[in-house]
Scaffold this active site. Structure first.
Site, PDB file in Angstrom:
ATOM      1  N   SER A  19       0.827  -1.218   0.000  1.00 31.00           N
ATOM      2  CA  SER A  19       0.000   0.000   0.000  1.00 31.00           C
ATOM      3  C   SER A  19       0.858   1.263   0.000  1.00 31.00           C
ATOM      4  O   SER A  19       1.853   1.356   0.706  1.00 31.00           O
ATOM      5  CB  SER A  19      -0.905   0.013   1.231  1.00 31.00           C
ATOM      6  OG  SER A  19      -1.555   1.271   1.319  1.00 31.00           O
ATOM      7  N   ARG A  20       0.450   2.227  -0.791  1.00 25.58           N
ATOM      8  CA  ARG A  20       1.153   3.515  -0.831  1.00 25.58           C
ATOM      9  C   ARG A  20       0.547   4.508   0.161  1.00 25.58           C
ATOM     10  O   ARG A  20       1.032   5.625   0.289  1.00 25.58           O
ATOM     11  CB  ARG A  20       1.061   4.121  -2.225  1.00 25.58           C
ATOM     12  CG  ARG A  20       1.464   3.159  -3.322  1.00 25.58           C
ATOM     13  CD  ARG A  20       2.620   3.658  -4.116  1.00 25.58           C
ATOM     14  NE  ARG A  20       2.978   2.670  -5.127  1.00 25.58           N
ATOM     15  CZ  ARG A  20       3.942   2.812  -5.990  1.00 25.58           C
ATOM     16  NH1 ARG A  20       4.674   3.888  -5.972  1.00 25.58           N
ATOM     17  NH2 ARG A  20       4.204   1.882  -6.876  1.00 25.58           N
ATOM     18  N   LYS A  70     -13.257  -4.107   1.841  1.00 31.78           N
ATOM     19  CA  LYS A  70     -14.125  -2.936   1.677  1.00 31.78           C
ATOM     20  C   LYS A  70     -15.616  -3.245   1.855  1.00 31.78           C
ATOM     21  O   LYS A  70     -16.357  -2.422   2.381  1.00 31.78           O
ATOM     22  CB  LYS A  70     -13.903  -2.282   0.305  1.00 31.78           C
ATOM     23  CG  LYS A  70     -12.559  -1.568   0.184  1.00 31.78           C
ATOM     24  CD  LYS A  70     -12.481  -0.842  -1.158  1.00 31.78           C
ATOM     25  CE  LYS A  70     -11.105  -0.229  -1.366  1.00 31.78           C
ATOM     26  NZ  LYS A  70     -11.063   0.563  -2.609  1.00 31.78           N
ATOM     27  N   ASP A 107     -13.579   6.761  -3.194  1.00 32.98           N
ATOM     28  CA  ASP A 107     -12.919   6.372  -4.450  1.00 32.98           C
ATOM     29  C   ASP A 107     -13.461   7.171  -5.645  1.00 32.98           C
ATOM     30  O   ASP A 107     -12.696   7.581  -6.520  1.00 32.98           O
ATOM     31  CB  ASP A 107     -13.091   4.870  -4.707  1.00 32.98           C
ATOM     32  CG  ASP A 107     -12.214   4.026  -3.794  1.00 32.98           C
ATOM     33  OD1 ASP A 107     -11.131   4.500  -3.404  1.00 32.98           O
ATOM     34  OD2 ASP A 107     -12.606   2.889  -3.473  1.00 32.98           O
ATOM     35  N   GLY A 133     -14.535  -2.876 -17.217  1.00 34.66           N
ATOM     36  CA  GLY A 133     -14.382  -3.544 -15.928  1.00 34.66           C
ATOM     37  C   GLY A 133     -15.585  -3.312 -15.035  1.00 34.66           C
ATOM     38  O   GLY A 133     -16.289  -2.299 -15.170  1.00 34.66           O
ATOM     39  N   GLY A 135     -15.444  -4.411 -11.407  1.00 32.07           N
ATOM     40  CA  GLY A 135     -15.048  -4.760 -10.041  1.00 32.07           C
ATOM     41  C   GLY A 135     -15.405  -3.636  -9.072  1.00 32.07           C
ATOM     42  O   GLY A 135     -16.207  -2.746  -9.380  1.00 32.07           O
ATOM     43  N   TYR A 224      -1.766   2.384 -12.185  1.00 30.87           N
ATOM     44  CA  TYR A 224      -0.703   3.398 -12.134  1.00 30.87           C
ATOM     45  C   TYR A 224       0.693   2.777 -12.033  1.00 30.87           C
ATOM     46  O   TYR A 224       1.675   3.486 -11.783  1.00 30.87           O
ATOM     47  CB  TYR A 224      -0.946   4.431 -11.033  1.00 30.87           C
ATOM     48  CG  TYR A 224      -1.051   3.858  -9.643  1.00 30.87           C
ATOM     49  CD1 TYR A 224       0.086   3.574  -8.894  1.00 30.87           C
ATOM     50  CD2 TYR A 224      -2.282   3.592  -9.089  1.00 30.87           C
ATOM     51  CE1 TYR A 224      -0.006   3.032  -7.627  1.00 30.87           C
ATOM     52  CE2 TYR A 224      -2.400   3.051  -7.821  1.00 30.87           C
ATOM     53  CZ  TYR A 224      -1.255   2.779  -7.103  1.00 30.87           C
ATOM     54  OH  TYR A 224      -1.360   2.232  -5.852  1.00 30.87           O
TER      55      TYR A 224
HETATM   56  P1  ATR Z   1     -11.370  -4.270  -8.081  1.00 28.97           P
HETATM   57  O1  ATR Z   1     -12.475  -4.679  -7.195  1.00 28.97           O
HETATM   58  O2  ATR Z   1     -10.185  -3.711  -7.354  1.00 28.97           O
HETATM   59  O3  ATR Z   1     -11.807  -3.386  -9.218  1.00 28.97           O
HETATM   60  P2  ATR Z   1     -11.497  -6.896  -9.282  1.00 28.97           P
HETATM   61  O4  ATR Z   1     -12.807  -7.118  -8.643  1.00 28.97           O
HETATM   62  O5  ATR Z   1     -10.494  -7.997  -9.215  1.00 28.97           O
HETATM   63  O6  ATR Z   1     -10.767  -5.620  -8.730  1.00 28.97           O
HETATM   64  O7  ATR Z   1     -11.757  -6.493 -10.789  1.00 28.97           O
HETATM   65  C1  ATR Z   1     -10.807  -6.607 -11.747  1.00 28.97           C
HETATM   66  C2  ATR Z   1     -11.417  -6.273 -13.100  1.00 28.97           C
HETATM   67  O8  ATR Z   1     -10.475  -6.606 -14.116  1.00 28.97           O
HETATM   68  C3  ATR Z   1     -12.683  -7.056 -13.411  1.00 28.97           C
HETATM   69  O9  ATR Z   1     -13.542  -6.262 -14.187  1.00 28.97           O
HETATM   70  C4  ATR Z   1     -12.135  -8.226 -14.198  1.00 28.97           C
HETATM   71  O10 ATR Z   1     -13.053  -8.839 -15.057  1.00 28.97           O
HETATM   72  P3  ATR Z   1     -13.961 -10.100 -14.520  1.00 28.97           P
HETATM   73  O11 ATR Z   1     -15.079  -9.492 -13.742  1.00 28.97           O
HETATM   74  O12 ATR Z   1     -14.406 -10.784 -15.756  1.00 28.97           O
HETATM   75  O13 ATR Z   1     -13.044 -10.954 -13.661  1.00 28.97           O
HETATM   76  C5  ATR Z   1     -11.081  -7.519 -15.009  1.00 28.97           C
HETATM   77  N1  ATR Z   1     -10.077  -8.461 -15.525  1.00 28.97           N
HETATM   78  C6  ATR Z   1      -9.075  -9.054 -14.846  1.00 28.97           C
HETATM   79  N2  ATR Z   1      -8.352  -9.851 -15.666  1.00 28.97           N
HETATM   80  C7  ATR Z   1      -8.928  -9.763 -16.909  1.00 28.97           C
HETATM   81  C8  ATR Z   1      -8.645 -10.341 -18.196  1.00 28.97           C
HETATM   82  N3  ATR Z   1      -7.618 -11.197 -18.376  1.00 28.97           N
HETATM   83  N4  ATR Z   1      -9.440  -9.987 -19.229  1.00 28.97           N
HETATM   84  C9  ATR Z   1     -10.486  -9.146 -19.063  1.00 28.97           C
HETATM   85  N5  ATR Z   1     -10.793  -8.559 -17.880  1.00 28.97           N
HETATM   86  C10 ATR Z   1     -10.029  -8.861 -16.814  1.00 28.97           C
END
Ligand code: ATR
Length: 281
Positions: A19-20, A70, A107, A133, A135, A224
């Protein structure tokens, strides 16, 4: 200087050694001459609830909460902001004098402040945003964009169901787009955001053709490391304004610091260098 009266905060996560945030808050504490400390708090998932409930008893002013806690932090709060409840996650906890826990999610604030600082002409209402994404980070970002007046969020994720769940939870003008259609979704957009881990050092590259993206669109990445991801470099080469992801981390820390230490801190070039590790902490 840390005296017996110092106010103490920290970041709770597992793992937390990468963590930063200790660097970030440590810089501000020194810069503003505050009698306080900010420490890493490595807490295993099975210990989280006991550990977080102990924060007020230990005299903590509060804490940042990071992966994987979280969502559990929201459940552990006595009160949370409507935004944190909507997003389903808390990243900033405040210990109140009566021993209760108050939770917020900063965030989305960090995301928007970073764009405003990095590209002062950008407006959320200028056009649709394409978000890659679904997540935890995407949840906060999509909520922030809609709240800031973005007319439409085009949400695309490798696992479509997660995007559909996010859209159903948040409501509003979110269109779920198939992952295979991510490039076509750029037509007419004013903003492209990568919230996936793709493009991060050690992760696979982000494969997306930028051709349909209008020249006026802003491109940003929450990755980043590296600071200038392949996405940002390619967008910059096409003439787009780009904003790197470090500022989101820096700006999301500001409300917490103000809650705990009483000063709304500033993000400066010196702070960026210290958090990146280019300058001595
Ligand atoms: P956070 O909660 O911190 O955003 P996360 O829940 O692990 O992290 O989300 C990572 C994101 O990167 C997700 O949208 C994930 O897609 P999935 O929901 O399908 O897992 C995406 N991601 C990670 N690796 C990927 C890959 N190889 N190709 C496409 N999307 C990817």
């Amino acid at each position: 200087m840390v005296s017996g009266k110092a106010r103490v905060a920290g970041v709770m996560g597992w793992p937390v050694s990468h963590s930063r945030s200790p660097r970030l808050h440590g810089f501000w504490l020194r810069h503003y001459g505050i009698d306080g400390a900010y420490v890493p708090l490595p807490v295993r998932p099975e210990d989280f609830t006991a550990a977080v409930r102990a924060l007020p008893k230990l005299g903590f002013a509060g804490a940042n909460i990071t992966v994987p806690h979280k969502e559990a932090a929201l459940a552990a709060c006595d009160e949370a902001t409507p935004l944190a409840r909507r997003v389903g996650a808390v990243n900033t906890l405040v210990c109140r004098p009566d021993g209760s826990l108050f939770g917020d999610n900063t965030d989305g604030f960090g995301f928007l402040e970073n764009l405003r600082a990095g590209c002062p002409g950008w407006r959320a209402d200028a056009g649709p945003a394409v978000v890659l994404g679904a997540g935890g980070a995407a949840r906060a970002i999509v909520a922030a964009l809609l709240d800031a007046g973005c007319p439409q969020v085009r949400l695309t994720n490798r696992t479509r169901e997660r995007a559909a769940d996010l859209a159903a939870d948040l409501g509003g003008a979110i269109e779920v787009v198939a992952w295979e259609e991510r490039s076509a979704a750029l037509a007419g957009a004013g903003l492209l955001v990568n919230t996936t881990t793709l493009g991060m050092t050690g992760a696979p590259p982000l494969d997306i053709a930028l051709d349909p993206l209008p020249a006026a669109a802003l491109v940003t990445d929450i990755v980043y490391a590296p600071l200038m991801t392949d996405l940002l470099l390619r967008a910059q080469a096409r003439g787009h304004a780009v904003v790197d992801g470090l500022g989101m981390l820096l700006h999301q820390g500001r409300p917490g610091f103000e809650y705990w230490f009483g000063i709304r801190p500033e993000v400066t070039a010196e702070l960026r260098a210290v958090v990146l590790g280019d300058a001595p902490a």
